[in-house]
Design an enzyme around this catalytic site. Sequence first.
Site, short mmCIF file in Angstrom:
data_model
loop_
_atom_site.label_atom_id
_atom_site.label_comp_id
_atom_site.label_asym_id
_atom_site.label_seq_id
_atom_site.Cartn_x
_atom_site.Cartn_y
_atom_site.Cartn_z
N VAL A 1 76.93 89.07 11.57
CA VAL A 1 76.46 88.45 10.26
C VAL A 1 75.80 89.71 9.59
O VAL A 1 75.05 90.48 9.82
CB VAL A 1 75.28 87.51 10.46
CG1 VAL A 1 74.89 86.91 9.16
CG2 VAL A 1 75.84 86.48 11.43
N GLY B 1 77.62 87.80 20.49
CA GLY B 1 79.02 87.66 21.31
C GLY B 1 80.07 87.42 20.43
O GLY B 1 81.22 87.65 21.00
N ASP C 1 74.88 71.97 19.89
CA ASP C 1 73.97 73.20 20.26
C ASP C 1 72.69 73.42 19.69
O ASP C 1 72.32 74.51 18.93
CB ASP C 1 75.04 74.42 19.97
CG ASP C 1 74.48 75.71 20.58
OD1 ASP C 1 73.79 75.53 21.82
OD2 ASP C 1 74.92 76.90 20.30
#
Length: 468
Positions: free
Chosen positions: A99, A95, A215
């Site tokens: 990469v 989102g 995270d």
Amino acid sequence: MTTVRCSVPEDVARVLDSEHPTQAPEASRVPLYLSLEAPAAGPDALPREESGVSRRDEAELEAATRARTEQHLRRIAALSQPDRYQELDMLGRGGMGVVSRVVDRVLGREAAMKAIEGPLASRPLEVLRFLEEAQITGQLDHPGIVPVHDFGIGADGTRAYFTMKLVRGDTLTRLIGVHHAFGLEGRALERLLGAFQRVCEAVAFAHARRVVHRDLKPDNILIGSHGQVYVMDWGLARVVDGGRPSEKAKSSGARAVAGTPSYMAPEQAQGRVDDIDQRTDVFGLGATLYAILTGHGPFHADDSEVALARARKCDVELPKNEDETIPPELIRVAMKALSAAPEDRYQTVEDLARDIEAFQRGGGWFSTRRYEAGAVIVEEGEPGSAAYVLVEGKCEVFKSVDGVRVKLRTLEPGDVFGETAVFTRKPRTATVVAVEPVVVKIVTRESLERVLDRSPWMGAFVRAVAER
């Protein structure tokens, strides 16, 4: 101990902190959040109260910050060399961007390039957050954190990127899926726990430098082709000392709840940003361990809103273990790390890692049970299927002789009773009663087999003795 700051290198600081790039800066490292504020004099000056809060309304402050950010990012773009990299192929898309695998034309080496482009790249505060991610990751110099090489912005302002070491391997998520498909035991479990301990080392290093990841989850852990372990994606990291420049913008408030619901600590899911500290990462590590044991996060749900609601209530289900396929000690460790109240969790990552290390030394397949004073632990004549190791407290052993209960001896921590039942399953020959509150380890034949499987030669020895 060096702490992480959202700062810029000397050359960039020179152009960010001065309208005259040729002038020497006052310091070789200028915190970026200082350069985002308007000068003390002139039409852009923002009056401040003693508390440091602007007396202008939030909209004007955000607009001034946004304009200042745009100016600085244009100057970073002037120093960037996007043509230095040749894109080879895409490694993934999410989102926030893509990469890619690239070649550094100057050094002749491959690298990974993370980039945001399109609408996101046109939003100055999103680019600033992206820059902060690169700065934070780049300053965490540890074998378990991927090194960052470069940051840049395209000349036309439509793309921002940073390059880092290219790692070939799989996410921990994929490895967990593979091992659960074939059975989580023996060497498979040891391999996953070895990777988990390496993750703990990297996170502990970040905490020592006052950075909280926020995270942690299997998707953000990469296992290299030769066993290297990397903690990835520091985009949501909280810098305890000095903060992040983007946090000054009003739009940052929309990210008060940020992370992955299935792995999120309750204080994080509730948006209590000021309560987020290293124990929030302890929860994330506990959630990752939970996924290793069960194959999914503690708040797993098909709908992210449902997962978030469970995270806010810290609705963690105890892993099902009727068939004893999960080591009881690892369940205990995971559930402690997943405690709703931060004070009930492990207080540091090192404390959590020590219990994992203790499990790996042996005995982790044996469940722990507490008995109150007066409780009968085993009773004479009943079928036997488990042995007991006394960990805390005292017990007394009795035997019935001609209808009279006779005390045989007192058991203390370290003593073992009921051991013959593990192999023979014959009826108990005595009764054991807790004299005071006690804690015991329960050794079943199945759990003993699992422990002995980790050391084949010891397993062969114990089985040979038991059969004689």
